[in-house]
Design a protein around this motif. Structure first.
Motif, PDB file in Angstrom:
ATOM      1  N   PRO A  28      12.849   4.781  -3.892  1.00  9.08           N
ATOM      2  CA  PRO A  28      13.804   5.681  -4.558  1.00  9.08           C
ATOM      3  C   PRO A  28      15.155   5.647  -3.846  1.00  9.08           C
ATOM      4  O   PRO A  28      15.234   5.366  -2.645  1.00  9.08           O
ATOM      5  N   PRO A  29      16.225   5.957  -4.576  1.00  6.29           N
ATOM      6  CA  PRO A  29      17.576   5.891  -3.984  1.00  6.29           C
ATOM      7  C   PRO A  29      17.694   6.746  -2.717  1.00  6.29           C
ATOM      8  O   PRO A  29      17.107   7.816  -2.623  1.00  6.29           O
ATOM      9  N   LEU A  30      18.453   6.227  -1.777  1.00 12.95           N
ATOM     10  CA  LEU A  30      18.738   6.939  -0.534  1.00 12.95           C
ATOM     11  C   LEU A  30      20.246   6.975  -0.370  1.00 12.95           C
ATOM     12  O   LEU A  30      20.883   5.936  -0.214  1.00 12.95           O
ATOM     13  N   ASN A  31      20.805   8.146  -0.450  1.00 14.52           N
ATOM     14  CA  ASN A  31      22.242   8.323  -0.259  1.00 14.52           C
ATOM     15  C   ASN A  31      22.456   9.183   0.976  1.00 14.52           C
ATOM     16  O   ASN A  31      22.171  10.375   0.955  1.00 14.52           O
ATOM     17  N   ASN A  57      17.257   0.134  -2.159  1.00 12.77           N
ATOM     18  CA  ASN A  57      17.082  -0.142  -3.585  1.00 12.77           C
ATOM     19  C   ASN A  57      16.357  -1.481  -3.792  1.00 12.77           C
ATOM     20  O   ASN A  57      15.458  -1.592  -4.629  1.00 12.77           O
ATOM     21  N   ARG A  58      16.732  -2.495  -3.045  1.00 11.42           N
ATOM     22  CA  ARG A  58      16.089  -3.810  -3.180  1.00 11.42           C
ATOM     23  C   ARG A  58      14.641  -3.788  -2.709  1.00 11.42           C
ATOM     24  O   ARG A  58      13.854  -4.636  -3.103  1.00 11.42           O
ATOM     25  N   GLY A  59      14.318  -2.821  -1.847  1.00 16.71           N
ATOM     26  CA  GLY A  59      12.935  -2.648  -1.422  1.00 16.71           C
ATOM     27  C   GLY A  59      12.118  -1.873  -2.440  1.00 16.71           C
ATOM     28  O   GLY A  59      10.956  -1.594  -2.205  1.00 16.71           O
ATOM     29  N   ALA A  68       0.826  -1.220   0.000  1.00 15.60           N
ATOM     30  CA  ALA A  68       0.000   0.000   0.000  1.00 15.60           C
ATOM     31  C   ALA A  68       0.859   1.269   0.000  1.00 15.60           C
ATOM     32  O   ALA A  68       0.482   2.284  -0.593  1.00 15.60           O
ATOM     33  N   ILE A  69       2.011   1.219   0.628  1.00 18.75           N
ATOM     34  CA  ILE A  69       2.871   2.407   0.732  1.00 18.75           C
ATOM     35  C   ILE A  69       3.381   2.866  -0.633  1.00 18.75           C
ATOM     36  O   ILE A  69       3.648   4.037  -0.855  1.00 18.75           O
ATOM     37  N   TYR A  70       3.479   1.921  -1.604  1.00 17.29           N
ATOM     38  CA  TYR A  70       3.964   2.261  -2.941  1.00 17.29           C
ATOM     39  C   TYR A  70       2.971   3.117  -3.718  1.00 17.29           C
ATOM     40  O   TYR A  70       3.343   3.773  -4.690  1.00 17.29           O
ATOM     41  N   LYS A 110       7.010  11.518  -0.442  1.00 20.71           N
ATOM     42  CA  LYS A 110       7.610  12.671   0.236  1.00 20.71           C
ATOM     43  C   LYS A 110       7.853  12.248   1.680  1.00 20.71           C
ATOM     44  O   LYS A 110       7.142  12.656   2.597  1.00 20.71           O
ATOM     45  N   PRO A 111       8.870  11.414   1.870  1.00 25.54           N
ATOM     46  CA  PRO A 111       9.072  10.817   3.192  1.00 25.54           C
ATOM     47  C   PRO A 111       9.766  11.759   4.176  1.00 25.54           C
ATOM     48  O   PRO A 111      10.469  12.689   3.798  1.00 25.54           O
ATOM     49  N   GLU A 112       9.555  11.465   5.427  1.00 24.02           N
ATOM     50  CA  GLU A 112      10.347  12.056   6.501  1.00 24.02           C
ATOM     51  C   GLU A 112      11.379  10.996   6.859  1.00 24.02           C
ATOM     52  O   GLU A 112      11.028   9.861   7.195  1.00 24.02           O
TER      53      GLU A 112
END
Length: 169
Positions: A136-139, A131-133, A42-44, A49-51
């Protein structure tokens, strides 16, 4: 004869390397890793716009004389409103051998330098897990472990002053 002894002593001193602080990485490894996406799929469907909340902690364990395990724990939580999009936890560890050095230098090495060496590995593991989840990319931005360690030392000094018995004048 005196000149001859001085020359021999000078050669012996030059042949022996000067001992300074020693540091050796024996191993860097992932100690624990976890990725959870409790509200998938459902989250997809929601606007992304995450915190992002980042928690970092370190722990040091003495393994033997002058050999230490340093564990850097990094937890990243991404939330959309009240819902958790993902929770990613990585414990990146290393075994470090430290030669003879002053206690202050040893504390700085274990509390700042070693975590600084471990962070890129933890950051890469987190990036791969996110990424495997299919998020979007998280750096993660670099972390100033020197500033964190300095704040820790200052806090400990203030606590020590606060706990010292008060003297009557």
């Amino acid at each position: 004869m005196a000149d001859e002894n001085q020359t021999n002593n000078g050669e012996a001193a030059a042949a022996q390397p000067q001992q300074g602080p020693q540091f050796n990485i024996q191993r860097i490894y992932t100690k624990d890793i976890s990725f959870e996406s409790p509200n998938a799929p459902a989250i997809y469907m929601k606007e992304w716009k995450p915190e992002i909340k980042l928690d970092i902690d370190t722990a040091t364990h003495k393994l033997e004389e002058n050999v230490f395990e340093v564990v850097l724990s990094v937890t990243v939580t991404a939330s959309l409103g009240e819902e958790t999009a993902f929770l990613c936890e990585v414990q990146q560890a290393g075994i470090f051998a430290l030669g003879e050095m002053p206690d202050q230098a040893k504390a700085h090495t274990l509390g700042s330098f070693c975590p600084n060496m471990l962070f890129p590995y933890a950051r890469e593991a987190i990036s791969n897990l996110v990424n495997r989840g299919t998020f979007p990319p998280l750096n993660l931005a670099p972390v100033n472990f020197d500033a964190i360690f300095a704040a820790y030392v200052q806090k400990r000094a203030q606590q020590a002053q606060g706990e010292a018995p008060k003297m009557d004048a």
